[in-house]
Design a protein around this motif. Structure first.
Motif, PDB file in Angstrom:
ATOM      1  N   GLY A   1       0.800  -1.217   0.000  1.00 48.09           N
ATOM      2  CA  GLY A   1       0.000   0.000   0.000  1.00 48.09           C
ATOM      3  C   GLY A   1       0.835   1.272   0.000  1.00 48.09           C
ATOM      4  N   LYS A   2       0.190   2.387  -0.364  1.00 45.57           N
ATOM      5  CA  LYS A   2       0.864   3.680  -0.455  1.00 45.57           C
ATOM      6  C   LYS A   2       0.061   4.742   0.289  1.00 45.57           C
ATOM      7  CE  LYS A   2       2.637   2.673  -5.111  1.00 45.57           C
ATOM      8  NZ  LYS A   2       1.855   1.438  -5.359  1.00 45.57           N
ATOM      9  N   LEU A   3       0.745   5.468   1.169  1.00 46.09           N
ATOM     10  CA  LEU A   3       0.183   6.657   1.791  1.00 46.09           C
ATOM     11  C   LEU A   3       0.624   7.862   0.965  1.00 46.09           C
ATOM     12  CD1 LEU A   3      -0.961   8.547   3.989  1.00 46.09           C
ATOM     13  CD2 LEU A   3       1.152   8.171   5.287  1.00 46.09           C
TER      14      LEU A   3
ATOM     15  N   PHE B   1       9.191   8.466   8.731  1.00 43.00           N
ATOM     16  CA  PHE B   1       9.041   7.127   8.169  1.00 43.00           C
ATOM     17  C   PHE B   1      10.411   6.578   7.791  1.00 43.00           C
ATOM     18  CE2 PHE B   1       4.947   9.188   7.399  1.00 43.00           C
ATOM     19  CZ  PHE B   1       4.083   8.245   7.924  1.00 43.00           C
ATOM     20  N   SER B   2      10.760   5.474   8.369  1.00 45.81           N
ATOM     21  CA  SER B   2      12.055   4.863   8.132  1.00 45.81           C
ATOM     22  C   SER B   2      12.041   4.053   6.835  1.00 45.81           C
ATOM     23  CB  SER B   2      12.410   3.931   9.294  1.00 45.81           C
ATOM     24  OG  SER B   2      13.451   3.055   8.940  1.00 45.81           O
ATOM     25  N   PRO B   3      13.043   4.229   5.976  1.00 48.60           N
ATOM     26  CA  PRO B   3      13.137   3.397   4.771  1.00 48.60           C
ATOM     27  C   PRO B   3      13.198   1.908   5.102  1.00 48.60           C
ATOM     28  CG  PRO B   3      14.605   5.268   4.592  1.00 48.60           C
ATOM     29  CD  PRO B   3      14.082   5.270   5.995  1.00 48.60           C
ATOM     30  N   LEU B   4      13.841   1.573   6.213  1.00 44.13           N
ATOM     31  CA  LEU B   4      13.918   0.159   6.593  1.00 44.13           C
ATOM     32  C   LEU B   4      12.553  -0.391   6.957  1.00 44.13           C
ATOM     33  CD1 LEU B   4      17.210   0.098   8.711  1.00 44.13           C
ATOM     34  CD2 LEU B   4      16.850  -0.788   6.398  1.00 44.13           C
TER      35      LEU B   4
ATOM     36  N   MET C   1      10.569  -0.796   3.812  1.00 45.98           N
ATOM     37  CA  MET C   1      11.061  -1.938   3.048  1.00 45.98           C
ATOM     38  C   MET C   1      10.555  -3.247   3.637  1.00 45.98           C
ATOM     39  SD  MET C   1      15.011  -2.878   2.109  1.00 45.98           S
ATOM     40  CE  MET C   1      15.517  -2.953   3.839  1.00 45.98           C
ATOM     41  N   THR C   2      10.665  -3.391   4.945  1.00 47.56           N
ATOM     42  CA  THR C   2      10.271  -4.664   5.564  1.00 47.56           C
ATOM     43  C   THR C   2       8.764  -4.850   5.598  1.00 47.56           C
ATOM     44  OG1 THR C   2      10.407  -3.616   7.748  1.00 47.56           O
ATOM     45  CG2 THR C   2      12.351  -4.798   6.971  1.00 47.56           C
ATOM     46  N   SER C   3       8.005  -3.748   5.593  1.00 41.59           N
ATOM     47  CA  SER C   3       6.544  -3.865   5.615  1.00 41.59           C
ATOM     48  C   SER C   3       5.933  -3.758   4.224  1.00 41.59           C
ATOM     49  CB  SER C   3       5.939  -2.784   6.507  1.00 41.59           C
ATOM     50  OG  SER C   3       6.219  -1.501   5.997  1.00 41.59           O
TER      51      SER C   3
END
Length: 342
Positions: free
Chosen positions: A234-236, A265-268, A271-273
């Motif tokens: 999904g995208k916010l 918002f963490s890139p990590l 990425m993991t979610s």
């Protein structure tokens, strides 16, 4: 010509109607006598001094207008056949609160037969924002689930109508008094943000999965809650920060409070979610001429065919611009607020 200026930062009372000589169109330009212009929440932010990139004071706000061509400059580009009397939609980078505008002949769009100037003034900002967010950034497809905050406002209605063109399932937050209007425009699941936890409602209806796209103009902690509503992939899409302007004038403590509550918002984590956050600022896209023209061409086509219908929620005379601003900030509008010029 007459135009409405933001003379200083403050409440609606700082708006002032001023007169000046008519401008003359130059090479490749047309002059438009404006009949109606759109009023957007960004204009409130400019007036309060909360809008990055606003011109130096005093200035004329406004990103969109509609009217009649009354003068044509020399050397129009080949293939452009505009003439006096043509009815046009005029996207503009500030200056829309004016009864007379100059525009490049290549940058205006025809108003379809039978459509009003007020509808035309409600098209550009709302529908471009919704289209770019949903289609270009969100990659909207049939069967996707979309959450729209402010679903009864101008962008919200535009987003709901476009979502239904693509066959999406629509969730929308709005006060309970506006649920019937939101349903009429395509919202399948209206949520009363005042009495319901939209995050819990979305998770319940989707069986815990969440939605594919969230459009969030609220900001602050709402961004975090919207992010938690996202399904995998999904995208916010953040396109505003209305939480920073709860009143009619700048309130620095409120702005600071909501700014501090805005998540990072963490890139990590993304990425993991497998979730993403995208920003959209239509006012900063004026250089993307071809992309904006392509999107407007699609929107005008849909409007001509009756697939989208700009909803005008309230109409004020130009000299009542302060009342229009106050009305929007009281959250009284369903649809677009427009100003008209005699």
């Amino acid at each position: 010509m007459k135009a409405i200026y933001i003379t200083r930062n403050g409440g609606p009372e700082v708006l002032e109607l001023r007169s000046s000589p008519d401008p003359e169109p130059g090479a490749g330009q047309i002059r438009v006598r404006v009949k109606a212009c759109g009023v957007n929440f960004a204009d409130m932010m400019m007036r309060m001094g909360l809008y990055p990139g606003a011109p130096a004071l005093p200035f004329v706000p406004g990103y969109e207008a509609a009217g009649v061509v009354d003068a044509v400059g020399p050397d129009l580009p080949r293939g452009v056949a505009l003439k006096a009397g043509d009815r046009v939609v005029v996207p503009c980078n500030f200056g829309g609160y004016s009864d007379t505008l100059l525009a490049k002949a290549t940058d205006v769009f025809p108003i379809p037969e039978g459509k009003s100037f007020e509808e035309a003034a409600a098209l550009t900002v709302n529908y471009l924002t919704a289209y770019l967010a949903l289609v270009e950034q969100g990659h909207l497809k049939e069967g996707r689930k979309v959450l729209i905050h402010g679903a009864a406002g101008g962008v919200g209605i535009a987003a709901a109508q476009i979502s239904k063109i693509y066959g999406a399932e629509v969730f929308g937050t709005a006060s309970a008094s506006k649920h019937a209007a939101a349903r009429k425009e395509g919202v399948d699941h209206p949520i009363d943000y005042r009495t319901e936890d939209f995050e819990a409602v979305v998770k319940k209806i989707t069986g815990g999965r969440g939605v594919d796209i969230v459009l969030d103009p609220v900001g602050g902690n709402n961004f975090a809650r919207s992010y938690r509503c996202l399904a995998v992939g999904g995208k916010l899409i953040a396109y505003g920060f209305s939480a920073a302007a709860p009143g009619k004038s700048r309130q620095l403590l409120s702005l600071l409070w909501h700014w501090l509550r805005t998540p990072s918002f963490s890139p990590l984590d993304m990425m993991t979610s497998n979730r993403g956050v995208i920003g959209l600022h239509l006012g900063r896209m004026t250089g993307e001429t071809e992309a904006l023209k392509a999107a407007m061409t699609v929107l005008v086509g849909w409007w001509t065919e009756g697939r989208i219908r700009p909803v005008v929620g309230a109409v004020y005379r130009a000299e009542e611009a302060g009342k229009a601003h106050a009305f929007i900030q009281d959250r009284g509008n369903t649809g677009k607020v427009v100003l008209t010029f005699a």
